[in-house]
Design an enzyme around this catalytic site. Structure first.
Site, short mmCIF file in Angstrom:
data_model
loop_
_atom_site.label_atom_id
_atom_site.label_comp_id
_atom_site.label_asym_id
_atom_site.label_seq_id
_atom_site.Cartn_x
_atom_site.Cartn_y
_atom_site.Cartn_z
N THR A 72 2.75 -17.37 2.47
CA THR A 72 1.94 -19.29 2.93
C THR A 72 3.48 -19.97 2.41
OG1 THR A 72 0.07 -18.58 3.39
CG2 THR A 72 1.07 -21.27 2.55
N ASN A 156 -1.93 -12.36 14.15
CA ASN A 156 -2.86 -10.95 12.85
C ASN A 156 -4.14 -11.18 13.43
OD1 ASN A 156 -2.09 -14.61 12.91
ND2 ASN A 156 -4.31 -14.37 11.52
N GLN A 194 1.90 -9.03 9.28
CA GLN A 194 1.45 -8.46 10.13
C GLN A 194 2.13 -6.89 10.39
OE1 GLN A 194 -1.58 -8.11 9.70
NE2 GLN A 194 -2.46 -10.15 8.73
N HIS A 216 -0.56 -8.20 -0.39
CA HIS A 216 -2.03 -7.63 -0.10
C HIS A 216 -2.30 -7.40 1.43
CE1 HIS A 216 -3.52 -11.41 1.22
NE2 HIS A 216 -2.72 -12.24 1.10
N CYS A 339 -8.46 -16.58 7.73
CA CYS A 339 -8.24 -18.25 6.95
C CYS A 339 -9.32 -19.25 8.64
CB CYS A 339 -7.08 -18.32 7.43
SG CYS A 339 -6.04 -17.57 6.39
C1 LIG Z 1 0.45 -13.37 10.08
C2 LIG Z 1 0.25 -14.37 8.67
N1 LIG Z 1 1.24 -15.18 8.12
C3 LIG Z 1 0.15 -15.63 7.32
C4 LIG Z 1 -0.28 -15.04 6.83
C5 LIG Z 1 -0.48 -15.92 5.25
O1 LIG Z 1 -0.45 -14.91 3.95
P1 LIG Z 1 -0.83 -15.51 2.79
O2 LIG Z 1 -2.18 -16.06 2.93
O3 LIG Z 1 -0.38 -13.73 2.38
O4 LIG Z 1 0.38 -16.56 1.68
C6 LIG Z 1 -1.46 -14.16 7.19
C7 LIG Z 1 -2.86 -13.89 6.33
O5 LIG Z 1 -3.29 -13.84 6.53
C8 LIG Z 1 -1.05 -13.38 8.52
O6 LIG Z 1 -1.92 -13.05 8.12
#
Ligand SMILES: Cc1ncc(COP(=O)(O)O)c(C=O)c1O
Length: 398
Positions: A72, A156, A194, A216, A339
């Site tokens: 993010t 995702n 992903q 993660h 999310c």
């Molecule tokens: C495709 C994708 N982009 C961005 C993110 C955001 O990752 P983070 O919450 O670790 O910053 C995610 C997390 O679900 C994701 O799957």
């Protein structure tokens, strides 16, 4: 009760090897890397070793890797940082960003923020029924003010693999013509969050200028990620303060987590082929088992899909309800993206693929990991039909 974790696209557990590598950096080597003393130098060396590992993994230079708190933050920095660099107070032409309608919220909301502040205009590309962007659509919407194309590598929610190499070839072609017309180049960013674990993410092969990822999702801890940005690209930092990360991201570095990220990237390379084979087999088994349930369909076919994500639409049942009953049986799945869980809005990804809201409400995603087993998939295939049947019986008849 047996616990079966099939939500690896949401997050993964830190692997034992990664944890072991991180441990000394909590108490033994805890120095602040900005300090020139021995303690500080130890931490500095650890960061640079992790940066080297990330650079090797991505086929990049160490100076092109910037550690962040996750994807993010990397995405925010890439988009806002580029827009701010090109901002001119006296110009009525604001930068233009092309992205897809199925990006993660980290991209969509960053773009909306820039749009709200009138710092950028955004074009959201449609996708086809398989969730794929059509490269030629980019050609149709490029403008002289286009600054950035941002298309995710793997979605995702349903695992579609976007044609990143094809898009980068097109952008290179466009950039050649722009150079001859004295227009600035268009940059290409991909959210590879992903894709990291299973697909080729070498930046030169992909042809991307910027790439974001989050630890993660591949057995490193939550709260660490990175942005790759190609040599020569200027960004305005989004977090002001000290001079860390070459003045581009202020704040004392999270050494143990950065060390963990480096180790996890190294482990991907060691384990990839073996894990891929295993996961592909498990996914096929899961798909054929689940599709035996009446009125269940696979989201977007099986072509051009990441090996670890599979998403279904179940008629007449809420995804959230399935997820909760599966959880009662000790099975972790997800409905759409983690999310958006908790909000009972249909997923923007499924709507963009042309599914109706009532179809999208029945979405169920399983995402596999390296430690899943055949027996676990058998258990899911056994439990799911009963759960669906129960929920269908409870559903009000219209
Ligand atoms: C495709 C994708 N982009 C961005 C993110 C955001 O990752 P983070 O919450 O670790 O910053 C995610 C997390 O679900 C994701 O799957």
């Amino acid at each position: 009760m047996r616990r079966i974790y099939l939500d690896h696209a949401a997050t993964t557990a830190v692997s034992a090897e990664v944890l072991k590598t991180m441990k000394p950096y909590f108490r033994k080597h805890f120095g602040n890397p900005s300090e020139p003393h021995q303690w500080g130098r130890e931490s500095k060396v650890a960061i640079e070793q992790a940066r080297e590992k990330a650079a090797v993994f991505l086929g990049a230079k160490t100076s092109e890797i910037l550690f962040t708190s996750g994807a993010t933050e990397a995405i925010n920095l890439a988009h806002k940082g580029l827009v701010e660099v090109s901002y001119k107070e006296d110009s009525d032409k604001i930068p233009h960003i092309i992205t897809s309608s199925i990006e993660h919220k980290a991209v969509i909301e960053t773009c909306k923020h820039l749009e709200r502040l009138k710092l950028a205009k955004i074009t959201y590309l449609p996708v086809d029924k398989n969730g794929l962007v059509k490269t030629n659509d980019i050609k149709k919407v490029v403008k002289p003010e286009t600054l950035l194309v941002s298309v995710m590598y793997v979605n995702n929610e349903m695992g579609a693999i976007q044609p990143i190499k094809e898009i980068s070839k097109l952008i290179k072609k466009i950039n050649l013509a722009r150079f001859n017309s004295h227009l600035p180049p268009i940059y290409f960013h991909t959210d590879a969050t992903q894709a990291i674990q299973y697909l080729d993410c070498r930046v030169a092969e992909l042809g991307v200028d910027l790439l974001s990822l989050s630890g993660h999702k591949f057995y490193a801890p939550k709260g660490v990620g990175l942005l790759y940005f190609k040599k020569g690209i200027s960004l305005i930092r989004q977090q002001d303060g000290g001079e860390q990360e070459n003045h581009l991201r202020a704040g004392t570095e999270n050494i143990p987590y950065i060390v963990g990220l480096g180790k996890a990237l190294e482990l991907i390379t060691e384990d990839r082929q073996q894990t891929l084979r295993k996961i592909n087999n498990l996914k096929e088994k899961l798909i054929s088992g689940v599709l035996k349930i009446p009125e269940v369909k696979l989201v977007g076919g099986t072509e051009k899909k990441a090996p670890h994500i599979v998403s279904f639409l179940v008629k007449g049942v809420e995804g959230e309800a399935m997820m909760l009953l599966l959880s009662e049986k000790g099975i972790a799945a997800s409905s759409g993206s983690a999310c958006t869980s908790g909000l009972l809005e249909p997923s923007h990804v499924l709507l963009a693929m042309g599914y109706r809201p009532e179809e999208a409400h029945g979405s169920l995603r399983f995402s596999l990991g390296k430690d899943n087993t055949k027996e676990e998939i058998d258990d899911v295939i056994e439990a799911l039909p009963r759960i669906i049947e129960k929920l269908r019986k409870m559903a009000p008849k219209l």
